[in-house]
Design an enzyme around this catalytic site. Structure first.
Site, mmCIF file in Angstrom:
data_model
loop_
_atom_site.group_PDB
_atom_site.id
_atom_site.type_symbol
_atom_site.label_atom_id
_atom_site.label_comp_id
_atom_site.label_asym_id
_atom_site.label_seq_id
_atom_site.Cartn_x
_atom_site.Cartn_y
_atom_site.Cartn_z
ATOM 1 N N PRO A 10 0.787 -1.226 0.000
ATOM 2 C CA PRO A 10 0.000 0.000 0.000
ATOM 3 C C PRO A 10 0.828 1.289 0.000
ATOM 4 O O PRO A 10 1.886 1.361 0.634
ATOM 5 C CB PRO A 10 -0.822 -0.097 1.290
ATOM 6 C CG PRO A 10 -0.126 -1.094 2.135
ATOM 7 C CD PRO A 10 0.545 -2.052 1.198
ATOM 8 N N ASN A 11 0.304 2.248 -0.732
ATOM 9 C CA ASN A 11 0.828 3.621 -0.820
ATOM 10 C C ASN A 11 2.103 3.739 -1.653
ATOM 11 O O ASN A 11 2.560 4.852 -1.910
ATOM 12 C CB ASN A 11 1.058 4.215 0.585
ATOM 13 C CG ASN A 11 -0.203 4.191 1.410
ATOM 14 O OD1 ASN A 11 -1.239 4.687 0.954
ATOM 15 N ND2 ASN A 11 -0.166 3.609 2.576
ATOM 16 N N ARG A 18 5.150 10.922 -2.602
ATOM 17 C CA ARG A 18 4.895 10.657 -1.186
ATOM 18 C C ARG A 18 6.165 10.840 -0.357
ATOM 19 O O ARG A 18 7.163 10.156 -0.577
ATOM 20 C CB ARG A 18 4.429 9.203 -1.085
ATOM 21 C CG ARG A 18 4.252 8.700 0.309
ATOM 22 C CD ARG A 18 4.118 7.175 0.317
ATOM 23 N NE ARG A 18 3.932 6.724 1.661
ATOM 24 C CZ ARG A 18 4.258 5.510 2.079
ATOM 25 N NH1 ARG A 18 4.757 4.623 1.252
ATOM 26 N NH2 ARG A 18 4.070 5.181 3.332
ATOM 27 N N TYR A 23 11.373 8.749 1.145
ATOM 28 C CA TYR A 23 11.362 7.678 0.144
ATOM 29 C C TYR A 23 12.036 8.057 -1.182
ATOM 30 O O TYR A 23 12.133 7.218 -2.068
ATOM 31 C CB TYR A 23 9.919 7.223 -0.118
ATOM 32 C CG TYR A 23 9.243 6.693 1.128
ATOM 33 C CD1 TYR A 23 9.744 5.559 1.770
ATOM 34 C CD2 TYR A 23 8.136 7.334 1.684
ATOM 35 C CE1 TYR A 23 9.153 5.073 2.928
ATOM 36 C CE2 TYR A 23 7.530 6.855 2.829
ATOM 37 C CZ TYR A 23 8.035 5.721 3.451
ATOM 38 O OH TYR A 23 7.451 5.246 4.592
ATOM 39 N N ASN A 74 8.226 -5.416 -1.100
ATOM 40 C CA ASN A 74 8.165 -4.264 -0.204
ATOM 41 C C ASN A 74 6.707 -4.188 0.238
ATOM 42 O O ASN A 74 5.864 -3.689 -0.513
ATOM 43 C CB ASN A 74 8.590 -2.973 -0.907
ATOM 44 C CG ASN A 74 8.601 -1.803 0.063
ATOM 45 O OD1 ASN A 74 7.968 -1.871 1.122
ATOM 46 N ND2 ASN A 74 9.288 -0.730 -0.291
ATOM 47 N N ALA A 77 3.243 -0.665 4.733
ATOM 48 C CA ALA A 77 2.844 -0.760 6.149
ATOM 49 C C ALA A 77 2.324 -2.143 6.527
ATOM 50 O O ALA A 77 2.249 -2.467 7.722
ATOM 51 C CB ALA A 77 1.819 0.319 6.475
ATOM 52 N N HIS A 80 4.270 -4.376 9.021
ATOM 53 C CA HIS A 80 4.186 -4.279 10.474
ATOM 54 C C HIS A 80 2.903 -4.879 11.047
ATOM 55 O O HIS A 80 2.740 -4.925 12.257
ATOM 56 C CB HIS A 80 4.299 -2.800 10.891
ATOM 57 C CG HIS A 80 5.365 -2.061 10.122
ATOM 58 N ND1 HIS A 80 6.699 -2.391 10.229
ATOM 59 C CD2 HIS A 80 5.290 -1.062 9.189
ATOM 60 C CE1 HIS A 80 7.408 -1.614 9.407
ATOM 61 N NE2 HIS A 80 6.572 -0.801 8.771
ATOM 62 N N ASP A 87 1.487 -15.516 6.703
ATOM 63 C CA ASP A 87 1.087 -16.912 6.484
ATOM 64 C C ASP A 87 1.189 -17.294 5.010
ATOM 65 O O ASP A 87 1.583 -18.412 4.684
ATOM 66 C CB ASP A 87 -0.349 -17.142 6.986
ATOM 67 C CG ASP A 87 -0.416 -17.277 8.507
ATOM 68 O OD1 ASP A 87 0.648 -17.309 9.156
ATOM 69 O OD2 ASP A 87 -1.545 -17.352 9.040
ATOM 70 N N GLU A 98 12.726 -9.367 1.623
ATOM 71 C CA GLU A 98 11.942 -8.222 2.117
ATOM 72 C C GLU A 98 12.772 -6.978 1.836
ATOM 73 O O GLU A 98 13.969 -6.947 2.148
ATOM 74 C CB GLU A 98 11.713 -8.395 3.629
ATOM 75 C CG GLU A 98 11.011 -7.212 4.280
ATOM 76 C CD GLU A 98 10.923 -7.363 5.804
ATOM 77 O OE1 GLU A 98 11.284 -8.435 6.340
ATOM 78 O OE2 GLU A 98 10.499 -6.372 6.433
ATOM 79 N N HIS A 100 12.931 -2.553 1.866
ATOM 80 C CA HIS A 100 12.371 -1.255 2.238
ATOM 81 C C HIS A 100 13.292 -0.163 1.729
ATOM 82 O O HIS A 100 14.526 -0.287 1.840
ATOM 83 C CB HIS A 100 12.238 -1.130 3.760
ATOM 84 C CG HIS A 100 11.358 -2.175 4.336
ATOM 85 N ND1 HIS A 100 9.984 -2.120 4.238
ATOM 86 C CD2 HIS A 100 11.645 -3.339 4.969
ATOM 87 C CE1 HIS A 100 9.468 -3.195 4.788
ATOM 88 N NE2 HIS A 100 10.455 -3.952 5.239
ATOM 89 N N SER A 102 13.345 2.964 2.994
ATOM 90 C CA SER A 102 13.865 3.593 4.213
ATOM 91 C C SER A 102 14.369 2.488 5.145
ATOM 92 O O SER A 102 14.234 1.305 4.821
ATOM 93 C CB SER A 102 12.741 4.387 4.899
ATOM 94 O OG SER A 102 11.745 3.503 5.391
ATOM 95 N N ARG A 107 13.227 4.493 12.439
ATOM 96 C CA ARG A 107 12.087 5.423 12.414
ATOM 97 C C ARG A 107 11.211 5.226 13.669
ATOM 98 O O ARG A 107 11.748 4.918 14.736
ATOM 99 C CB ARG A 107 11.326 5.216 11.106
ATOM 100 C CG ARG A 107 12.219 5.517 9.885
ATOM 101 C CD ARG A 107 11.507 5.257 8.573
ATOM 102 N NE ARG A 107 10.355 6.135 8.416
ATOM 103 C CZ ARG A 107 9.410 5.934 7.490
ATOM 104 N NH1 ARG A 107 9.500 4.904 6.646
ATOM 105 N NH2 ARG A 107 8.395 6.768 7.406
ATOM 106 N N ARG A 111 7.409 0.799 13.627
ATOM 107 C CA ARG A 111 7.963 0.247 12.377
ATOM 108 C C ARG A 111 9.062 -0.783 12.641
ATOM 109 O O ARG A 111 9.590 -1.393 11.723
ATOM 110 C CB ARG A 111 8.544 1.362 11.504
ATOM 111 C CG ARG A 111 7.489 2.282 10.914
ATOM 112 C CD ARG A 111 8.122 3.270 9.953
ATOM 113 N NE ARG A 111 7.318 4.459 9.813
ATOM 114 C CZ ARG A 111 6.318 4.593 8.939
ATOM 115 N NH1 ARG A 111 6.027 3.635 8.096
ATOM 116 N NH2 ARG A 111 5.628 5.717 8.883
HETATM 117 C C1 DQA Z 1 8.464 1.121 3.618
HETATM 118 C C2 DQA Z 1 8.581 1.289 5.139
HETATM 119 C C3 DQA Z 1 7.239 1.064 5.811
HETATM 120 O O1 DQA Z 1 7.354 1.274 7.220
HETATM 121 C C4 DQA Z 1 6.218 2.046 5.281
HETATM 122 O O2 DQA Z 1 4.961 1.790 5.850
HETATM 123 C C5 DQA Z 1 6.148 2.079 3.793
HETATM 124 C C6 DQA Z 1 7.398 2.018 3.037
HETATM 125 C C7 DQA Z 1 9.814 1.477 2.911
HETATM 126 O O3 DQA Z 1 9.959 1.110 1.742
HETATM 127 O O4 DQA Z 1 10.665 2.121 3.500
HETATM 128 O O5 DQA Z 1 5.090 2.233 3.214
HETATM 129 O O6 DQA Z 1 8.172 -0.224 3.324
#
Ligand code: DQA
Length: 144
Positions: A10-11, A18, A23, A74, A77, A80, A87, A98, A100, A102, A107, A111
């Protein structure tokens, strides 16, 4: 040819607009193209999906079973909070990276927990877009 599934949660469709201080300025498409380019150097094909919906990401993980050699994810959120994604990844037999942009550990305290980490082969955080290149290299090293 080996197949990598590249998933974004998401996002992350808003990358570039953003919170660029956190980011960066690259868009999601920039990161996907970069991943495809480095993957092709290793002879990997990349399938990609971004979704703001947990179920859609879970179905993509199901669809990777027996078909994709690795998943680079990635989870945004959902990292978390999504035990359902945890699962789904637990039921996937390939390499899981995995990633990220950031460094979530540097942070807010909430997180610092990743529910995806226990079902990942490894994680790459805090290196911005370079992380995608590192993730492909990690997949290549694991599959060798
Ligand atoms: C993220 C880190 C997550 O905590 C955050 O919710 C994101 C982006 C990152 O790429 O740094 O949406 O996954």
């Amino acid at each position: 040819m080996s197949l990598i599934l590249l998933l974004h949660g998401p996002n992350l469709n808003l990358l570039g607009q953003r919170e660029p201080d956190v980011y960066g300025h690259d868009t999601l498409e920039d990161h996907v193209s970069r991943t495809r380019a480095i993957a092709s150097e290793f002879g990997f094909e990349v399938e990609d999906l971004q979704s703001n919906h947990e179920g859609e990401l879970i179905e993509a993980v199901h669809g990777a079973r027996g078909r994709c050699d690795a998943i680079i994810i990635n989870p945004g959120a959902f990292t978390h909070s999504s035990w359902a994604l945890h699962d789904a990844l637990a039921a996937y037999e390939g390499v899981v990276v995995e990633i990220h942009l950031s460094n979530p550990d540097a942070r807010e305290p909430w997180r610092r927990t990743s529910v995806v980490a226990p079902v990942s082969t490894g994680a790459i955080s805090g290196f911005g877009g370079t992380g995608y290149e590192l993730a492909v290299r990690a997949v290549a090293a694991k599959l060798k």
